[in-house]
Scaffold this active site. Structure first.
Site, PDB file in Angstrom:
ATOM      1  N   PHE A 138     -48.800 -20.701 -53.618  1.00  0.00           N
ATOM      2  CA  PHE A 138     -47.763 -21.679 -53.266  1.00  0.00           C
ATOM      3  C   PHE A 138     -47.289 -21.365 -51.857  1.00  0.00           C
ATOM      4  CE2 PHE A 138     -43.607 -23.435 -52.637  1.00  0.00           C
ATOM      5  CZ  PHE A 138     -43.750 -24.711 -53.141  1.00  0.00           C
ATOM      6  N   ASP A 223     -47.616 -14.525 -46.404  1.00  0.00           N
ATOM      7  CA  ASP A 223     -46.504 -15.428 -46.701  1.00  0.00           C
ATOM      8  C   ASP A 223     -45.527 -14.658 -47.586  1.00  0.00           C
ATOM      9  OD1 ASP A 223     -44.696 -17.269 -47.602  1.00  0.00           O
ATOM     10  OD2 ASP A 223     -46.185 -18.810 -48.099  1.00  0.00           O
ATOM     11  N   LYS A 252     -36.392 -18.419 -47.146  1.00  0.00           N
ATOM     12  CA  LYS A 252     -35.525 -18.230 -48.315  1.00  0.00           C
ATOM     13  C   LYS A 252     -34.363 -17.265 -48.034  1.00  0.00           C
ATOM     14  CE  LYS A 252     -38.392 -20.294 -51.735  1.00  0.00           C
ATOM     15  NZ  LYS A 252     -39.816 -20.269 -52.006  1.00  0.00           N
TER      16      LYS A 252
HETATM   17  C1  LIG Z   1     -40.694 -21.368 -51.378  1.00  0.00           C
HETATM   18  C2  LIG Z   1     -41.926 -20.939 -50.690  1.00  0.00           C
HETATM   19  C3  LIG Z   1     -42.416 -21.613 -49.551  1.00  0.00           C
HETATM   20  C4  LIG Z   1     -41.809 -22.893 -49.050  1.00  0.00           C
HETATM   21  O1  LIG Z   1     -40.508 -22.751 -48.625  1.00  0.00           O
HETATM   22  P1  LIG Z   1     -39.561 -24.065 -48.495  1.00  0.00           P
HETATM   23  O2  LIG Z   1     -38.319 -23.524 -47.859  1.00  0.00           O
HETATM   24  O3  LIG Z   1     -39.348 -24.612 -49.863  1.00  0.00           O
HETATM   25  O4  LIG Z   1     -40.278 -25.021 -47.619  1.00  0.00           O
HETATM   26  C5  LIG Z   1     -43.532 -21.099 -48.928  1.00  0.00           C
HETATM   27  N1  LIG Z   1     -44.136 -19.990 -49.386  1.00  0.00           N
HETATM   28  C6  LIG Z   1     -43.707 -19.319 -50.469  1.00  0.00           C
HETATM   29  C7  LIG Z   1     -44.416 -18.084 -50.902  1.00  0.00           C
HETATM   30  C8  LIG Z   1     -42.592 -19.783 -51.166  1.00  0.00           C
HETATM   31  O5  LIG Z   1     -42.198 -19.144 -52.274  1.00  0.00           O
END
Ligand SMILES: *Cc1c(COP(=O)(O)O)cnc(C)c1O
Length: 405
Positions: A138, A223, A252
């Site tokens: 994700f 990520d 986040k």
């Molecule tokens: C939540 C998330 C994203 C996307 O972040 P948004 O602020 O919702 O665009 C990307 N990568 C990972 C691993 C995430 O958990």
């Protein structure tokens, strides 16, 4: 039904399926609903609220900066941005950072950086650069990012997708080695897959991937939007494998649970592919976000939230392991990032979350089978012990019902 929920169903797109609760206030690890009921938040907005709701230090910085200077765009310098980026680079061992707002935007930035690096530094032929990601990933919701997804729900109806993307099985370094070719720009990976279900790869996976990438002149981009900033008991989850990636994505919790703040960080050779006019964001790096982001990083360090996550996570996982329930297929976690896999033959994870809600504990299922426990990192031992009692009661009640039917 609650009239707020009815109205929301009418006016708000149905792209989420929230639990039936209307929250009106948050403080620390707790939130309250519109009937005054109190809940322990074990969801933390998908780990965005690591510092706790309405963290007083963050609220103070936010209001002072909002009253001073909030948004000017990057058409001008401000006195706030550099201090935030310098701290983020120093803490993560990266050379430079590019500020964005949401995680998805920072992932997009990473993909653009990787492609441009492939053409300008690695020498890949024009428009041939490839990005490799993992099944079950994700990385966000934009068209380019869902082009990398292996989840039909994320893709169905949204094509055509971006080219130059491929996925390989997660946790398998040999699959990475086999997928790399002369056009490969980068391997984009979550050190632990969050939305995919708190999937923890085998020990040493990331280290092996880093070695393969280095040998093949491929960028390793981690990520850490969800796993970063202490969530897994290290400042960065890639530190569990002693890996320093070529590019790093944070979001986040970087906004302290108050604002969307994200960064793409990288070594100089990668970041220098961006020149004025090649990429940007109206809001990215604004002084309000920079002040809050800097304070969020300072709090993590000064209040030892990373160590807390490690210790409280181990304690909580230990408590959960003492719950013997036929409904639970597996428990996995690192730090305060814990997934409980529910046996789909016996119950859905959603049902577990709905029952926990009635007990005053908020969590959310990810995919159909996993209940996620990721409270703010300021959570105490007593609060975790209380949570584990609620989880034990709910699983026992559900087991009784399953046996009776
Ligand atoms: C939540 C998330 C994203 C996307 O972040 P948004 O602020 O919702 O665009 C990307 N990568 C990972 C691993 C995430 O958990």
């Amino acid at each position: 039904m609650n009239s707020t929920i009815e109205l929301e169903n009418r006016y708000c797109a149905h792209n989420y399926h929230p639990l039936p609760v209307v929250l009106v206030r948050g403080e620390g690890v707790h939130v309250w609903d519109d009937e005054g009921n109190k809940y322990l938040d074990m969801m933390s907005a998908y780990s965005a609220v690591s510092h706790g709701h309405a963290n007083p230090r963050l609220v103070k910085v936010l209001s002072a900066q909002a009253a001073t200077l909030s948004i000017v765009s990057r058409a001008f310098h401000t006195d706030k941005l550099v201090h935030f980026l310098k701290r983020a680079c120093e803490l993560t061992g990266q050379d430079m950072a590019l500020p964005m707002n949401t995680g998805s935007e920072a992932v997009e930035t990473a993909l653009k950086a990787a492609r441009k690096w492939a053409y300008e530094v690695k020498g890949v032929a024009r428009d041939r650069a490839e990005i490799i990601a993992c099944e079950g990933n994700f990385h966000g919701r934009t068209i380019a990012i869902v082009s990398l997804s292996s989840d039909p729900a994320y893709q169905e109806g949204f094509g055509p997708f971006s080219g130059g993307m491929r996925t390989i099985p997660y946790g398998d370094p040999a699959a990475l080695a086999a997928a790399i070719n002369e056009n490969t720009a980068a391997f984009l990976v979550e050190p632990i897959q969050g939305e995919g279900g708190i999937n923890i790869p085998p020990d040493g996976y990331l280290r092996q991937c880093a070695e393969i990438c280095r040998a093949q002149n491929v960028l390793l981009i981690c990520d850490e939007v969800q796993t970063g900033l202490g969530r897994t008991g290290k400042l960065l989850a890639c530190e569990h494998d002693d890996v320093k990636p070529d590019g790093l994505i944070l979001g986040k919790a970087l906004g302290g649970g108050i604002l969307p703040v994200s960064l793409f960080l990288a070594k100089r050779e990668v970041m220098e592919v961006f020149q004025a006019g090649t990429h940007g964001s109206t809001f990215g790096g604004n002084p309000l976000a920079a002040a809050v982001g800097l304070e969020a990083l300072n709090i993590l360090v000064e209040e030892k939230l990373v160590e807390r996550s490690r210790d409280m996570g181990a304690y909580f996982l230990g408590l959960l392991q003492t719950i013997k329930s036929p409904l639970v297929n597996e428990l996995r976690g690192k730090g305060l990032f814990i997934g409980m896999e529910i046996d789909p033959a016996l119950a859905t994870a959603r049902e577990v979350c709905e029952r926990l809600m009635k007990k005053g504990l908020l969590s959310k299922e990810t995919h159909e089978t996993v209940v996620r426990f990721a409270p703010p990192l300021i959570v105490t031992r007593e609060q975790l012990a209380w949570a584990s009692d609620q989880i034990r009661d709910v699983l026992a009640a559900m087991d009784r019902i399953a046996k009776a039917s």
